[in-house]
Design an enzyme around this catalytic site. Structure first.
Site, mmCIF file in Angstrom:
data_model
loop_
_atom_site.group_PDB
_atom_site.id
_atom_site.type_symbol
_atom_site.label_atom_id
_atom_site.label_comp_id
_atom_site.label_asym_id
_atom_site.label_seq_id
_atom_site.Cartn_x
_atom_site.Cartn_y
_atom_site.Cartn_z
ATOM 1 N N VAL A 269 12.084 40.534 -24.233
ATOM 2 C CA VAL A 269 12.839 40.245 -23.007
ATOM 3 C C VAL A 269 13.442 38.850 -22.990
ATOM 4 O O VAL A 269 14.252 38.548 -22.114
ATOM 5 C CB VAL A 269 11.956 40.428 -21.744
ATOM 6 N N TYR A 270 13.061 37.984 -23.906
ATOM 7 C CA TYR A 270 13.622 36.638 -23.923
ATOM 8 C C TYR A 270 15.096 36.717 -24.330
ATOM 9 O O TYR A 270 15.431 37.061 -25.461
ATOM 10 C CB TYR A 270 12.879 35.736 -24.900
ATOM 11 N N SER A 271 15.960 36.404 -23.380
ATOM 12 C CA SER A 271 17.412 36.435 -23.605
ATOM 13 C C SER A 271 17.876 37.776 -24.149
ATOM 14 O O SER A 271 18.735 37.856 -25.035
ATOM 15 C CB SER A 271 17.836 35.295 -24.552
ATOM 16 N N ASP A 272 17.295 38.864 -23.618
ATOM 17 C CA ASP A 272 17.704 40.223 -23.984
ATOM 18 C C ASP A 272 17.651 40.458 -25.495
ATOM 19 O O ASP A 272 18.542 41.097 -26.068
ATOM 20 C CB ASP A 272 19.119 40.527 -23.471
#
Length: 344
Positions: free
Chosen positions: A61-64
């Site tokens: 989920v970090y920066s998609d």
């Protein structure tokens, strides 16, 4: 750099590890954390390795997913020198199969992470949140399959309650599945809830703490002061709503204590806050993030020295808050403490 066992596993991790949430820079939350592209990320990896930092942590989920992509590119050609940790479970889209830890979601998440990271295995794979809809036996069986396939080496969790972690550990023992060896947790001088239940559980069950946000969502940088407005460049303007609330006076009391010890030690406030964490029971590694090399260099200065017991006691006193029931009697009443002494 000091290296520590991760829980009771055979994996050794550095006392400080690098949190790659600043890589990628997509979305309102993660762009506030940092916007490092591949070139800057490569320089930060160089600096980290020079200081003995060999574990790099990220998540889908970090920066998609861009954080994993940038980290993978920055590590190209030196994969055998490092450990990679990543996480999955939180929603990555609006579809019914874009969240959670079902068998299909976990398998797809691991395969996608391997592609983005450009690697054939993940050293530490962690469940980013508890999924109440999926039987724990299904989760553990899937993780077992992924371990046997060589796609992940060790397993852990993040942001679990005590009963959720214990449920997983008990089921793993019952069914002969790999045990969770790590718990990625929020822990800082202005957020000591970890000590109430999760720390004793980790000590008893041999689970190492991987600490995230050790500077209290950026509150322990030394830039936030009593009677002064929040600095205009503080990321808290954009991220405060995502983190736990902290009473102003409690924060100022902790910063005052840090200020005093900074003068005594000639260290920075972030270095002292990080060093305090490194002497806490069950802490295996503390994740440090940075938006640039200067900030990373400063955070790396948190190791190689020790606070005195008296300085630790002052920080403990300044940061202590009343624990909720049923924890407070074991911390405040002699009879309860005699039966079950707190670890700190």
């Amino acid at each position: 750099m000091e290296y520590r066992q991760l829980g009771t596993s055979g994996l050794k991790v550095p006392a400080l590890s690098f949190g790659a949430g600043t890589f990628g820079g997509r979305g309102p939350l993660f762009s506030a954390w940092g916007t490092s592209g591949v070139d800057q990320a490569r320089r930060m990896v160089d600096l980290s390795l020079d200081h003995g930092v060999t574990l790099f942590d990220t998540a889908d989920v970090y920066s998609d997913g861009a954080s994993e992509e940038v980290l993978g590119a920055a590590l190209k050609g030196r994969r055998d020198q490092v450990l990679i940790s990543t996480k999955a479970a939180l929603p990555t889209g609006e579809g019914p199969y874009d969240a959670g830890v079902s068998r299909s979601r976990l398998v797809r998440s691991v395969e996608a992470a391997l592609r983005r990271l450009d690697t054939d295995h993940i050293d530490l794979f962690q469940l980013h949140a508890y999924d109440a809809a999926v039987p724990v036996e299904e989760v553990l069986a899937t993780l077992d399959d992924l371990v046997r396939a060589g796609k992940i080496r060790y397993t852990g969790v993040s942001n679990y309650a005590g009963w959720q972690l214990m449920k997983g550990l008990s089921a793993a023992e019952k069914h002969g599945r790999p045990r969770f060896v790590a718990h990625q947790v929020y822990y800082s001088l202005v957020g000591r809830d970890y000590e109430w239940e999760l720390m004793p559980l980790a000590k008893e069950e041999g689970v190492g703490a991987v600490v995230w946000s050790p500077l209290g969502w950026g509150r322990l940088t030394g830039k936030i002061r009593r009677g002064q407005p929040l600095p205009t460049n503080s990321r808290l303007h954009r991220t405060a709503q995502f983190g736990p609330p902290i009473e102003d006076e409690h924060l100022y009391r902790v910063v005052d204590a840090l200020d005093e010890i900074a003068k005594e030690t000639e260290r920075t406030i972030p270095q002292i806050a990080l060093n305090w964490l490194l002497c806490r029971p069950t802490v295996a590694t503390v994740l440090i993030g940075a938006r640039d090399e200067e900030q990373l260099e400063q955070n790396l200065g948190a190791v190689g020295w020790e606070l005195t017991p008296e300085q630790v006691a002052r920080l403990d006193a300044a940061s202590e808050v009343m624990a909720p029931y049923p924890y407070y009697p074991y911390r405040t009443q002699a009879g309860f403490r005699r039966l079950n002494p707190p670890l700190v």
